[in-house]
Design an enzyme around this catalytic site. Structure first.
Site, PDB file in Angstrom:
ATOM      1  N   CYS A 171      -3.544  61.041 -52.007  1.00 52.32           N
ATOM      2  CA  CYS A 171      -3.240  60.991 -50.575  1.00 52.32           C
ATOM      3  C   CYS A 171      -4.512  61.215 -49.754  1.00 52.32           C
ATOM      4  CB  CYS A 171      -2.166  62.011 -50.207  1.00 52.32           C
ATOM      5  SG  CYS A 171      -2.744  63.703 -49.938  1.00 52.32           S
ATOM      6  N   HIS A 191       0.555  65.534 -46.661  1.00 54.62           N
ATOM      7  CA  HIS A 191       0.512  65.649 -48.128  1.00 54.62           C
ATOM      8  C   HIS A 191       1.916  65.844 -48.702  1.00 54.62           C
ATOM      9  CE1 HIS A 191      -0.458  66.976 -52.190  1.00 54.62           C
ATOM     10  NE2 HIS A 191       0.417  67.934 -51.969  1.00 54.62           N
ATOM     11  N   ASP A 221      17.768  63.673 -47.871  1.00 55.59           N
ATOM     12  CA  ASP A 221      17.004  64.033 -46.678  1.00 55.59           C
ATOM     13  C   ASP A 221      16.856  65.548 -46.645  1.00 55.59           C
ATOM     14  OD1 ASP A 221      19.883  64.510 -45.608  1.00 55.59           O
ATOM     15  OD2 ASP A 221      18.565  65.445 -44.124  1.00 55.59           O
ATOM     16  N   GLY A 223      28.246  69.468 -47.733  1.00 53.06           N
ATOM     17  CA  GLY A 223      28.643  70.834 -48.032  1.00 53.06           C
ATOM     18  C   GLY A 223      27.930  71.446 -49.210  1.00 53.06           C
ATOM     19  N   GLN A 257      33.818  66.453 -48.817  1.00 49.19           N
ATOM     20  CA  GLN A 257      33.676  67.905 -48.712  1.00 49.19           C
ATOM     21  C   GLN A 257      34.527  68.575 -49.800  1.00 49.19           C
ATOM     22  OE1 GLN A 257      31.639  69.685 -46.995  1.00 49.19           O
ATOM     23  NE2 GLN A 257      30.835  68.338 -45.393  1.00 49.19           N
ATOM     24  N   CYS A 265      -4.242  63.857 -56.908  1.00 46.66           N
ATOM     25  CA  CYS A 265      -3.426  63.281 -55.833  1.00 46.66           C
ATOM     26  C   CYS A 265      -4.290  62.313 -55.029  1.00 46.66           C
ATOM     27  CB  CYS A 265      -2.878  64.378 -54.928  1.00 46.66           C
ATOM     28  SG  CYS A 265      -1.955  63.738 -53.500  1.00 46.66           S
ATOM     29  N   ASP A 304      22.587  61.732 -38.470  1.00 44.11           N
ATOM     30  CA  ASP A 304      23.708  62.548 -38.930  1.00 44.11           C
ATOM     31  C   ASP A 304      24.667  62.756 -37.756  1.00 44.11           C
ATOM     32  OD1 ASP A 304      22.689  64.518 -37.324  1.00 44.11           O
ATOM     33  OD2 ASP A 304      22.002  65.793 -38.952  1.00 44.11           O
ATOM     34  N   SER A 305      25.800  63.368 -38.039  1.00 45.08           N
ATOM     35  CA  SER A 305      26.840  63.442 -37.012  1.00 45.08           C
ATOM     36  C   SER A 305      26.661  64.605 -36.051  1.00 45.08           C
ATOM     37  CB  SER A 305      28.203  63.577 -37.689  1.00 45.08           C
ATOM     38  OG  SER A 305      28.315  64.861 -38.301  1.00 45.08           O
ATOM     39  N   GLY A 306      25.780  65.529 -36.394  1.00 44.99           N
ATOM     40  CA  GLY A 306      25.654  66.738 -35.596  1.00 44.99           C
ATOM     41  C   GLY A 306      26.589  67.840 -36.029  1.00 44.99           C
ATOM     42  N   GLY A 307      27.450  67.536 -36.999  1.00 46.06           N
ATOM     43  CA  GLY A 307      28.411  68.529 -37.431  1.00 46.06           C
ATOM     44  C   GLY A 307      27.763  69.792 -37.967  1.00 46.06           C
ATOM     45  N   PHE A 308      26.740  69.638 -38.806  1.00 45.37           N
ATOM     46  CA  PHE A 308      26.086  70.812 -39.391  1.00 45.37           C
ATOM     47  C   PHE A 308      25.502  71.702 -38.305  1.00 45.37           C
ATOM     48  CE2 PHE A 308      22.308  72.981 -41.033  1.00 45.37           C
ATOM     49  CZ  PHE A 308      22.868  73.697 -42.083  1.00 45.37           C
ATOM     50  N   CYS A 324      -5.799  64.950 -49.775  1.00 45.08           N
ATOM     51  CA  CYS A 324      -6.451  65.423 -51.003  1.00 45.08           C
ATOM     52  C   CYS A 324      -7.773  64.695 -51.268  1.00 45.08           C
ATOM     53  CB  CYS A 324      -5.504  65.263 -52.184  1.00 45.08           C
ATOM     54  SG  CYS A 324      -4.148  66.476 -52.167  1.00 45.08           S
ATOM     55  N   ASP A 377      32.102  65.693 -39.493  1.00 40.79           N
ATOM     56  CA  ASP A 377      32.785  66.476 -40.511  1.00 40.79           C
ATOM     57  C   ASP A 377      32.643  67.957 -40.216  1.00 40.79           C
ATOM     58  OD1 ASP A 377      30.030  66.509 -41.041  1.00 40.79           O
ATOM     59  OD2 ASP A 377      30.359  67.032 -43.129  1.00 40.79           O
TER      60      ASP A 377
END
Length: 370
Positions: free
Chosen positions: A307, A336, A267, A217, A190, A305, A93-97, A310, A147
């Protein structure tokens, strides 16, 4: 071009779709959830675990890697893939958040953002050109334009000014991007919760012809119905030929609703973060393993499950580990949770390809809401 999206099938009853996203480090089957490795590691998971879980792509964070260890060190290591020993696709990601949510005393100007590190208070400056320099050094397959991510709620005027700045920054990111053959730059739509501003942002960002488009956003504190309303308005404007990425969303119901509305990529830190609090994800909702009622519960997290966790451990044992702050407890529940979300995405994809997504969606949503 660094990536290519291939649409395989669309659901005739919903907007859901299955496709392939070809990248320099492999082909991703969509729709897909991307585990988050903020600091070049998905917490408690090593690359062997992630491959065992069939994670096809992971996300890492520009802001955090810029601060520690520094993008130049990662570049000297041969890029992020070599640095963290992960040979499958990566998105940064851009780091903006983070600049807007973590950095104190931030000051936004047309040139960029001045902020202080959340670690030591040191002063830094991110411009679109600087973010491209960092993301090019990290070398991820997919990189995000810088952004301005606004909070919820935000006034109409604030949202409009922000999206227009985001468009201007997107143009500068595109001009500054130096590795177009190996890294695909995604633009971000946005506009807050205002449909006309989402339309304006979509038209502006799409005019720049990015190879992929993100809807940003959202999942910033608004009610989920508001998020779904904006998705229903925004996603149809994105061409079918481009991958569609909903940023920062990772609850099972939101993944189902996002795929239902035509999203390909997601994500979120949610599955790993709640695992460290002793909370597991299941088909019927969250299970707080640390609760006292599980002290003598010798059943798995989720019956049926398949996995590793489990098949081999009980709720009582996992609760014991969490209560004692044992790292193994955090690791096993993280394993899990990621298995559960990645399996959910595979099941949705299969349902789309087999033509029964609507039935799958209704059944899965009903179970989660029990």
């Amino acid at each position: 071009m660094a990536i290519k999206y291939e649409l395989l099938k669309e659901c005739p009853d919903t907007k859901a779709r299955a496709g392939l996203l070809h990248t320099p480090h492999g082909t991703i089957e969509t729709p897909i959830f991307m585990p988050v490795g903020t600091l070049a590691t998905v917490k408690t998971m090593d690359p062997r675990d992630l491959k065992e879980l069939n994670a096809q792509i992971i996300l890492s964070n520009t802001y955090h890697l810029y601060l520690r260890p520094g993008h130049e060190i990662v570049k000297q290591a041969g890029g992020l893939h070599d640095f963290m020993n992960w040979d499958r696709p990566i998105l940064t990601d851009s780091g903006g958040f983070q600049v807007f949510s973590l950095g104190d005393l931030r000051k936004i100007k047309e040139e960029g953002v001045t902020f202080r590190s959340h670690i030591d208070g040191s002063k830094h400056f991110f411009s679109p050109e600087k973010v491209m320099e960092i993301e090019n050094a990290l070398g991820a397959d997919i990189i995000m334009a810088f952004d301005e991510c606004i909070p919820y709620p935000a006034t109409y005027e604030y949202a409009k000014n922000s999206l227009e700045r985001t468009t201007r920054w997107a143009k500068r990111c595109k001009d500054a991007h130096k590795n177009t053959d190996n890294q695909a730059l995604f633009g971000i739509i946005q506009g807050g919760m205002y449909e006309d501003l989402r339309t304006q942002s979509a038209e502006d960002i799409l005019s720049l012809d990015f190879p992929g488009i993100a809807v940003g956003g959202l999942s910033v504190g608004e009610p989920k119905d508001e998020m779904y309303r904006i998705l229903e308005h925004t996603v149809p404007m994105i061409p079918q030929s481009k991958p569609r990425y909903l940023m920062g969303v990772g609850s099972a119901d939101a993944l189902l609703e996002g795929v239902n509305r035509g999203i390909d990529m997601f994500d979120c830190v949610l599955p790993t973060r709640i695992a460290r609090n002793g909370t597991a994800m299941t088909a019927t909702g969250r299970l707080v393993v640390r609760n006292a009622k599980y002290a003598k519960d010798f059943t798995p997290i989720e019956e049926g499950c398949k996995c590793y966790v489990c098949r081999n451990y009980t709720r009582a044992y996992l609760r014991h580990l969490i209560k004692c702050n044992e790292i193994l407890g955090f690791k096993l529940i993280t394993y899990h949770n990621l298995y559960y979300l990645l399996r959910l995405m595979r099941d949705m994809r299969l349902a789309i390809l087999e033509g029964n997504f609507l039935h799958f969606y209704k059944s899965a949503i009903d179970k989660i809401k029990l």
